[in-house]
Structures are given as C-alpha cells and as structure tokens.
Design a protein around this motif. Sequence first.
Motif, PDB file in Angstrom:
ATOM      1  N   UNK A 198      38.768  39.956  41.680  1.00  0.00           N
ATOM      2  CA  UNK A 198      37.904  38.900  41.663  1.00  0.00           C
ATOM      3  C   UNK A 198      37.061  39.028  40.414  1.00  0.00           C
ATOM      4  N   UNK A 199      36.564  40.187  39.885  1.00  0.00           N
ATOM      5  CA  UNK A 199      35.918  40.517  38.679  1.00  0.00           C
ATOM      6  C   UNK A 199      36.623  39.785  37.518  1.00  0.00           C
ATOM      7  N   UNK A 200      37.951  40.105  37.503  1.00  0.00           N
ATOM      8  CA  UNK A 200      38.758  39.321  36.262  1.00  0.00           C
ATOM      9  C   UNK A 200      38.881  37.887  36.526  1.00  0.00           C
ATOM     10  N   UNK A 201      39.074  37.497  37.706  1.00  0.00           N
ATOM     11  CA  UNK A 201      39.018  35.991  38.105  1.00  0.00           C
ATOM     12  C   UNK A 201      37.645  35.097  37.499  1.00  0.00           C
ATOM     13  N   UNK A 202      36.639  35.746  37.826  1.00  0.00           N
ATOM     14  CA  UNK A 202      35.240  35.051  37.338  1.00  0.00           C
ATOM     15  C   UNK A 202      35.261  35.001  35.704  1.00  0.00           C
ATOM     16  N   UNK A 203      35.951  35.375  34.994  1.00  0.00           N
ATOM     17  CA  UNK A 203      36.002  35.188  33.664  1.00  0.00           C
ATOM     18  C   UNK A 203      36.846  33.882  33.271  1.00  0.00           C
ATOM     19  N   UNK A 204      37.779  33.891  34.257  1.00  0.00           N
ATOM     20  CA  UNK A 204      38.797  32.465  33.922  1.00  0.00           C
ATOM     21  C   UNK A 204      38.809  31.552  34.917  1.00  0.00           C
ATOM     22  N   UNK A 205      37.730  30.931  35.278  1.00  0.00           N
ATOM     23  CA  UNK A 205      37.588  29.942  36.111  1.00  0.00           C
ATOM     24  C   UNK A 205      38.595  28.758  36.221  1.00  0.00           C
ATOM     25  N   UNK A 206      39.070  28.585  35.156  1.00  0.00           N
ATOM     26  CA  UNK A 206      39.694  27.404  35.140  1.00  0.00           C
ATOM     27  C   UNK A 206      41.525  27.642  35.168  1.00  0.00           C
ATOM     28  N   UNK A 207      41.706  28.946  35.269  1.00  0.00           N
ATOM     29  CA  UNK A 207      43.173  29.484  35.768  1.00  0.00           C
ATOM     30  C   UNK A 207      43.215  29.389  37.225  1.00  0.00           C
TER      31      UNK A 207
END
Length: 260
Positions: A233-242
């Motif tokens: 979740x921490x990583x995905x917050x940095x890439x909301x368009x993926x």
Amino acid sequence: QQLQRASWATHGAMGAVQWAAPSDFQVGKPPLKAARAVHLRQGPRVSRRAMAGFDKPIDVVDPHFHFFDLREESTSGHDPKVISMADGKELYDKACYEAQMRALPPELRHRGGVFLEAVSVCHTDLSGPDYSLHCLKEARYAAEELGETEKYAVVATCALEQEDLVEMLGKLKEVPGLRGIRQIVNHEPSWPRNHRLGDLLENPQWQRGFAALEGNNLSFDLQLNPHQFQKAAKLLRKHPKTMVIIDHLGSPLMEDLEKA
C-alpha cells in the motif's frame, strides 16, 4: 481502495466480470519450497443450483487463467522442474481451456478472459537476459495460442528489478493483446524464485521498475502475502495511476483468516 480494484477494470474492454472460473495454482501446506513443484488445478466448478433463478445467461469474462506446455519441444518458457499439472499431463492449451468453458451450465456464457503468466515462479537459478528470454517466450506463446485479441488479453511477466527492464517492456509491448505485467512477490512463505530474490517490495531497484509501468500504460497483477499488504500500500500510494489487481485474494493462509 487501490488494492481492491477489480480485474475487469484493468484488463479492459471485455465487459464486467460477474463470475470467474476457478483457475489457480494449487499449493499445499507447509508453504511451497523452491524444490517443490507448483501444481495446477484448472476448470470451472459451479453448481446448477447456484445458477437457479437467473432469467438470462450471465456473460463470463475469466480474469485469470493459465496455459501450460511442459513438453520437451515446447516454446512456452515453462519450467517442468517447478510446474507440474495435477493430472500428470504435459499440455493445457486453448483447446483444453475452451472445452471446459463450453461445459459451463447454460446460465453462464463465456465471453473471453485474461491469460496470466507463470514464468515468475520458474527458472529459480536464472537472472538477467537468460531469464528474460523465458519471459518473452511465454508471452509470445500465449499470444499465438490465443490468437483473438478482441476476446482475450495477455498479462506477461518480466523481472522489474533487472537492468534489462526497459528493453524487455519494449519487446513485451509488441506482443498482441498485452495488457499488463505480473511478477509474483510472495515472501515468507516464499514462492520459488523469491527464496533467492527476497522481498521484492523492499528492493529499491524493483520499486523503480514498478514505477516504469505507468509510462508504458501497463497494469500490474500483484500476488503477495497478507503481511506484505502495508508495504504494498505504501508503494502504490506513490503510483496512483498504475492499475493494480490483487491475485488470489492476497494469498491468505488459514491462520491469516483466523486472525482477521
């Protein structure tokens, strides 16, 4: 919310997923070890009683299925040292898959689906271009086997942590029907390659590789363990368009469900 997005929203333009045929790796307990085979269980299992009461057929888009070719002459990139089919066969292809889909109850109407890679559990001793070659083989094999890009999509694999990532993404994007990438990241309990690679979610080079997916308009199928959710979740917050799809409900063991 990003962790909960549905597969149909990612793989695109094939209709809503109202039911998905069970199609997944069957792994036993204790947790899978590197030297142990991954067994495949394929095929729909749904009772007619469950379908009773529907006035018209339900369109089925299967968001996660596999093909396997373990024959010696295969060009699939699959590794028979790691993968085996539960019935001992060496081939499960489009003809086998669609035969099972035709056996669905008449209340269900198969419309298409998404092929998911399996090479991210294979060739546990390989890295670099030698491993990438198998990734590319599988993607091309799947696209050739499927043949119908208006009905089927392909999710391939590549090693996001490798230096050849940019080159690999360029080659994979040439594969007909390609929609996304999957690289299995389950760690402790670890799926075969991750005994050696470790927790890829903590690998800075892998994180940079994940960031490259957005610019290539590719989704990511994320297969991980429950204790890795927070890191993901921490990583995905940095890439909301993926767009990200969680595979196999986050791979919970019985003890994870009991804790919940």
